[in-house]
Each structure stands twice: as structure tokens, then as C-alpha cells.
Design a protein around this motif. Structure first.
Motif, PDB file in Angstrom:
ATOM      1  N   ILE A 123      74.757  75.854 -26.032  1.00 24.55           N
ATOM      2  CA  ILE A 123      73.577  76.937 -25.916  1.00 24.55           C
ATOM      3  C   ILE A 123      72.657  76.488 -24.785  1.00 24.55           C
ATOM      4  N   ALA A 124      72.251  75.150 -24.773  1.00 19.91           N
ATOM      5  CA  ALA A 124      71.532  74.493 -23.526  1.00 19.91           C
ATOM      6  C   ALA A 124      72.369  74.874 -22.280  1.00 19.91           C
ATOM      7  N   ALA A 125      73.573  74.460 -22.110  1.00 14.24           N
ATOM      8  CA  ALA A 125      74.376  74.691 -21.083  1.00 14.24           C
ATOM      9  C   ALA A 125      74.386  75.911 -20.521  1.00 14.24           C
ATOM     10  N   VAL A 126      74.450  77.132 -21.551  1.00 13.11           N
ATOM     11  CA  VAL A 126      74.594  78.461 -20.834  1.00 13.11           C
ATOM     12  C   VAL A 126      73.102  79.026 -20.519  1.00 13.11           C
ATOM     13  N   PHE A 288      58.838  73.276 -38.961  1.00 16.46           N
ATOM     14  CA  PHE A 288      59.091  72.417 -37.711  1.00 16.46           C
ATOM     15  C   PHE A 288      58.370  72.684 -36.516  1.00 16.46           C
ATOM     16  N   GLU A 289      57.878  71.721 -36.006  1.00 12.11           N
ATOM     17  CA  GLU A 289      57.575  71.775 -34.437  1.00 12.11           C
ATOM     18  C   GLU A 289      58.213  70.934 -33.692  1.00 12.11           C
ATOM     19  N   THR A 290      58.286  71.376 -32.389  1.00 12.81           N
ATOM     20  CA  THR A 290      59.167  70.678 -31.347  1.00 12.81           C
ATOM     21  C   THR A 290      58.580  70.667 -30.066  1.00 12.81           C
ATOM     22  N   GLY A 291      58.949  70.140 -28.823  1.00 13.93           N
ATOM     23  CA  GLY A 291      58.375  70.526 -27.744  1.00 13.93           C
ATOM     24  C   GLY A 291      59.245  69.643 -26.692  1.00 13.93           C
ATOM     25  N   GLN A 292      59.438  70.376 -25.355  1.00 12.51           N
ATOM     26  CA  GLN A 292      60.394  69.834 -24.514  1.00 12.51           C
ATOM     27  C   GLN A 292      59.511  68.416 -24.049  1.00 12.51           C
ATOM     28  N   GLY A 293      60.399  67.436 -23.748  1.00 10.04           N
ATOM     29  CA  GLY A 293      59.691  65.989 -23.488  1.00 10.04           C
ATOM     30  C   GLY A 293      59.420  65.249 -24.564  1.00 10.04           C
ATOM     31  N   ALA A 294      59.675  65.440 -25.830  1.00  8.54           N
ATOM     32  CA  ALA A 294      59.145  64.873 -26.901  1.00  8.54           C
ATOM     33  C   ALA A 294      59.965  63.557 -26.847  1.00  8.54           C
ATOM     34  N   ALA A 295      61.367  63.583 -26.551  1.00  7.40           N
ATOM     35  CA  ALA A 295      62.336  62.409 -26.630  1.00  7.40           C
ATOM     36  C   ALA A 295      62.021  61.616 -25.573  1.00  7.40           C
ATOM     37  N   VAL A 304      69.346  62.202 -21.243  1.00  7.81           N
ATOM     38  CA  VAL A 304      69.756  63.435 -21.362  1.00  7.81           C
ATOM     39  C   VAL A 304      68.732  64.535 -20.990  1.00  7.81           C
ATOM     40  N   ASP A 305      68.579  65.332 -20.276  1.00  6.88           N
ATOM     41  CA  ASP A 305      67.710  66.148 -19.685  1.00  6.88           C
ATOM     42  C   ASP A 305      66.858  66.711 -20.869  1.00  6.88           C
ATOM     43  N   GLN A 306      65.623  66.932 -20.554  1.00  4.48           N
ATOM     44  CA  GLN A 306      64.543  67.270 -21.785  1.00  4.48           C
ATOM     45  C   GLN A 306      65.184  68.669 -22.641  1.00  4.48           C
ATOM     46  N   GLN A 307      65.514  69.649 -21.761  1.00  2.00           N
ATOM     47  CA  GLN A 307      65.841  71.004 -22.591  1.00  2.00           C
ATOM     48  C   GLN A 307      66.956  70.839 -23.476  1.00  2.00           C
ATOM     49  N   THR A 308      68.202  70.110 -23.022  1.00  2.98           N
ATOM     50  CA  THR A 308      69.289  69.804 -23.952  1.00  2.98           C
ATOM     51  C   THR A 308      68.725  69.092 -25.138  1.00  2.98           C
ATOM     52  N   MET A 309      67.915  68.066 -25.050  1.00  2.00           N
ATOM     53  CA  MET A 309      67.424  67.302 -26.030  1.00  2.00           C
ATOM     54  C   MET A 309      66.716  67.982 -27.026  1.00  2.00           C
ATOM     55  N   ILE A 344      56.363  78.736 -18.609  1.00  2.00           N
ATOM     56  CA  ILE A 344      56.772  80.012 -19.018  1.00  2.00           C
ATOM     57  C   ILE A 344      58.452  79.991 -19.236  1.00  2.00           C
ATOM     58  N   ARG A 345      59.074  79.326 -18.166  1.00  2.00           N
ATOM     59  CA  ARG A 345      60.474  79.161 -18.259  1.00  2.00           C
ATOM     60  C   ARG A 345      60.825  78.590 -19.751  1.00  2.00           C
ATOM     61  N   ALA A 346      60.370  77.288 -19.965  1.00  2.00           N
ATOM     62  CA  ALA A 346      60.395  76.140 -20.832  1.00  2.00           C
ATOM     63  C   ALA A 346      60.382  77.333 -22.333  1.00  2.00           C
ATOM     64  N   GLY A 347      59.309  78.084 -22.593  1.00  2.00           N
ATOM     65  CA  GLY A 347      59.114  78.919 -23.616  1.00  2.00           C
ATOM     66  C   GLY A 347      60.347  79.905 -23.833  1.00  2.00           C
ATOM     67  N   LEU A 348      60.868  80.688 -22.740  1.00  2.00           N
ATOM     68  CA  LEU A 348      61.890  81.363 -22.692  1.00  2.00           C
ATOM     69  C   LEU A 348      63.119  80.589 -23.096  1.00  2.00           C
TER      70      LEU A 348
END
Length: 466
Positions: A123-126, A288-295, A304-309, A344-348
Motif C-alpha cells: 500500500i505504501a508503494a502504490v 492508537f496514534e502514529t506519525g511519520q518519522g516516529a521510527a 526504510v523511508d518514513q512513510q513505509t514505516m 498535507i501530502r503526508a496526511g493524505l
């Protein structure tokens, strides 16, 4: 490890392994640049997307981005993958999958049926091949319903977390913030407090206050004090009136260990909450809460890039059938999402990935004060998210969380969305708001009435009036 090659702009590029390819194909963001994972140029980024588009989806079942042997999140993803659900997509490439997702054939039914066959990496890839408009169009097709004391995620509905944080956990201040939110019709997803002082006595006091208020007015919603999951287990053992178990989660075992958790602890907490039987419409008890960059911030991203993580974190959440999952999209800071465009991009992206994986996905559309973002960016993001069918958003008094010191959406922003986009509260909560004369329906839109004199009695009801 496979090697992937593609050409763009008259140049040839080579990508060693899935992680390298996924990172290079990602839209530009500061976190991947900080980790030295990002494409070195827009031309390289285009080449990576060419290579990714031609990659069979089945490749993600043959190569793990984080080793199976050392990571329980990878093991969870692999061991729970539904081969039967994946079968209709097994011959597709990532590019072909994108085309199918945007077709009329991909509807709510087929997307739900396929959810357990998709891995987070697929899903991250597509998502990396999609424009913002594509992410919105596909997200809007997905319907993910969750239940506890009301029904969240129905088409045409927008839930809200009412977030009444206070810098000293003062009950009077919290009560006034709750009143402000209820006057604007907020709070159907949850009334949730981030405690300023994270100890057992204080958390028990806050949980007791929320439950007393809910019962006094028979609100068909749920409450939560966002303390650590192990604290919540202890609170349940003490007999506290816990509705939901909260925990931040990430996409690798090492990152989750940094949060002080693992899958076993989350399972224990889920079972403890279920044993209370406090739900009336359903029994989805996890938040649960998450967020790009946590890892990456924990140095637990494994290259691994932050959006895939981030998408891998959704596999953790999905395993526990949550009521709520939200990405706190701009909270970690500009080191990971630099400006409004990246936020904005990350939220979508996060909404798209979460809903395709079958999660009741929400968003805290927010930014910190040292980011290159402002409230106009949040206005744009919450509008786009609502069009895309987000299950809920976070709302705070005046767009400013005075305890966590960041900017988010306000209760008044919720009124804007309901008035202009026609979204309404969860049905059980809407009925209660109408009975309390807090809202009125006008042209099918739920608008606030602001009966302030009547509602001030809510503060008196829990003995908090000054």
C-alpha cells in the motif's frame, strides 16, 4: 536482495533492494533527507517510480524491508497475510494496482474484501505513484466502521475527538474546554485527555471526572486518558472506569520497544479492556496514534523511508481491531515534515494507507510552531481529509493546544466542515445533541445552537463550578 534499474532524463539508475527503491520513489520530505534515504534529484525520483510501477505486487511477499528473524512487526505482517484475499491481485504490478484502485471496479465491497491481502509495503508503494487527487479518490471509496458507544465511519459522517488538555490538569479548565467542544457538537469519536502529569493518581482522577460527566448527561460517546498502556492496565486492575486503551505505536519492533511496548503487552491491555464490557454498540476498545518519522526519531527505521514505516505501524494497529487510529501528522516537527506541503501530502498518504488496510482512520491535522506551516495549511488539510472520507479529526479549543504547545483544528473548524461539506456526527451522538438542543438540522446539515446558559449547568453537575 534484488536490484532494480530504470532510466529517466537520459540517465540510468540502480536501486539495491526494496527499501532503497521505495525511499527513492517517495515524494520529497525532510525526514528521508535527514536519514540519507531520499532520491538525490527529481530525475532519480521519477526513475524510481518507473521501476516501482513495473514491480509485481508479489515481490513484497518475497522480500522483507525489515528482517523477519529480528522484528515482530515483520513477523506479524507475514504470518497474518491472507493469501486468499490477495489472490485477485497476485498477478498485478504496483502500477497495475494503482490503475485498478482508480477504476470503477474498485468499490467499497472489493476494497474491504482485499484489505487483509494487502501488506503495508504494497500500500505504501502504490501511494508513491499517486497524486493527491488519486489518494483522495481511493480513500473516499473505503468504508471502515468501528463501534463502542456509537457508530463511527459511516458514509457522510465525520467524527471528532474533543481534546480538552490543560497544562496543570485542572479539572475546572478541562470542564470548560469540554463544554466549549460540546457546544460545537464535538466529541463523538472520543473525549480524550493527554495528561500533563502522567501518574496513576492523576490519571484515575481524570478518568473518574470524564466518566462522571458522561454518565450525568448520558452521552453516547467514550472517554480516554492517553496514559501509557501499562498504566491503563493497572488502572483497570484498580477498578477505574476505563473505556478505551490508548497507545502510540510504530512500524518496527525496536521503535515500539522505545515506546515501552510490544505486541504481547498490547494484547494484555486489549483483553483487560474487553473484560469490562463497557461498550453498548460494540466492543472496539483500542485507540492508537502514529506519525511519520516516529521510527526515524528513535533510530529504529532500519533504512526504510518514513512513510513505509508509518504504513507498517498500521499493521500493528489492525491486529487489535481498534475503535480509533489517528496519524498526528505534523506533530513530530519540521525535521520529518518540513512545511505545509509535506504535511498535507503526508496526511493524505496516511489516510489512504490506513483505510486500504482496513483501519478506522483519523487525523490530527497539526503542526509545531517551528515548522514552515500555518493555519491555512490546516484549513486545507482538514477540508481535503473530509472530502476523502476521514473517520474523525482532532479538535482543540481555539486551534491551540495549551498543554502540548502545538496547533491543530478547532471546534469552530468542525462547524465549517459540517456546514459546507454536509458531514454529520455519529448517529447516536447526533440524536443526543439534538435532544440536548446543542445542534439543529438545517438542510440536512448539523449546525450548533450554542445554548450556553443551559450548558453551563454541566460544569455544576460535576462540582467544578468556580
Amino acid at each position: 536482495m534484488a536490484t532494480y534499474r530504470a532510466s529517466a532524463g537520459g540517465q540510468s539508475y540502480r536501486f539495491s533492494g526494496l527499501s532503497s527503491l521505495l525511499a527513492a520513489a517517495s515524494p520529497r520530505r525532510s525526514g528521508d533527507e535527514l536519514a540519507s534515504l531520499a532520491a538525490q534529484s527529481d530525475t532519480e525520483r521519477v526513475a524510481a517510480r518507473y521501476a516501482l510501477a513495473d514491480l509485481p505486487l508479489a515481490s513484497f511477499l518475497a522480500e522483507n524491508v525489515v528482517p523477519y528473524e529480528t522484528d515482530e512487526v515483520t513477523r506479524l505482517i507475514a504470518d497474518t497475510h491472507d493469501a486468499e484475499a490477495f489472490a485477485p491481485f497476485s498477478t498485478m504490478t504496483v502500477g497495475g494496482f494503482r490503475d485498478w484502485l482508480l477504476s470503477f471496479e474498485a468499490d467499497a465491497h472489493t476494497l474491504k474484501a482485499g484489505a487483509r491481502g494487502f501488506t503495508p509495503e504494497m500500500i505504501a508503494a502504490v501511494s508513491k505513484l499517486m497524486r493527491n487527487q488519486d489518494l483522495i479518490a481511493v480513500s473516499r471509496k473505503c468504508t471502515v466502521i468501528s463501534t463502542f458507544r456509537n457508530t463511527l465511519g459511516l458514509q457522510g459522517r465525520l467524527g471528532t475527538r474533543l481534546q480538552p488538555n490543560h497544562p496543570t490538569d485542572d479539572l475546572k479548565g478541562i470542564a470548560v474546554a469540554i463544554l466549549d467542544g460540546l457546544l460545537n457538537g464535538a466529541g463523538d469519536a472520543v473525549i480524550g485527555i493527554n495528561p500533563a502529569t502522567d501518574n496513576m493518581q492523576n490519571s484515575a482522577r481524570l478518568i473518574g471526572m470524564l466518566d462522571e460527566l458522561r454518565q450525568a448527561y448520558r452521552m453516547p460517546t467514550q472517554s480516554c486518558v492517553l496514559t501509557h498502556v501499562t498504566n491503563t492496565i493497572r488502572l483497570i486492575e484498580m477498578g477505574a472506569p476505563v473505556d478505551l486503551v490508548f497507545q502510540s505505536v510504530a512500524g518496527s519492533q525496536t521503535a515500539n520497544e522505545g515506546f515501552g511496548i510490544n505486541l504481547s503487552i498490547l494484547k494484555e491491555a486489549q483483553e483487560a479492556a474487553l473484560s469490562l464490557g463497557r461498550g453498548t454498540v460494540g466492543n472496539d476498545v483500542m485507540y492508537f496514534e502514529t506519525g511519520q518519522g516516529a521510527a526515524l526519531s528513535a533510530n529504529a527505521h532500519h533504512g526504510v523511508d518514513q512513510q513505509t514505516m508509518e504504513a507498517r505501524a498500521y499493521a500493528v494497529a489492525r491486529h487489535f481491531q481498534p475503535l480509533l487510529v489517528n496519524t498526528v501528522v505534523g506533530f513530530i516537527g519540521p525535521e520529518y515534515l518540513y512545511d505545509g506541503k509535506q504535511i498535507i501530502r503526508a496526511g493524505l498518504e496516511d489516510l489512504f494507507c490506513g483505510k486500504l488496510l482496513g483501519l478506522p482512520m483519523g487525523c490530527d491535522a497539526c503542526y509545531t510552531n517551528h515548522s514552515e506551516a500555518d493555519q491555512d495549511d490546516i484549513d486545507t488539510l482538514i477540508t481535503l481529509l473530509t472530502v476523502a472520507g476521514v473517520n474523525f479529526i482532532i479538535t482543540v479549543p481555539g486551534s491551540d493546544d495549551v498543554m502540548l504547545s502545538y496547533q491543530s483544528a478547532s471546534f469552530e473548524d468542525l462547524t465549517f466542515l459540517r456546514k459546507n461539506l454536509g458531514v454529520r456526527p455519529a448517529p447516536e451522538f447526533e440524536t443526543w445533541l439534538l435532544e440536548m438542543d446543542l445542534i439543529r438540522l438545517s438542510g440536512g446539515r448539523a449546525l450548533p445552537n450554542y445554548p450556553r446558559d443551559r450548558m453551563l449547568g454541566m460544569v455544576d453537575a460535576v462540582g467544578l463550578a468556580s
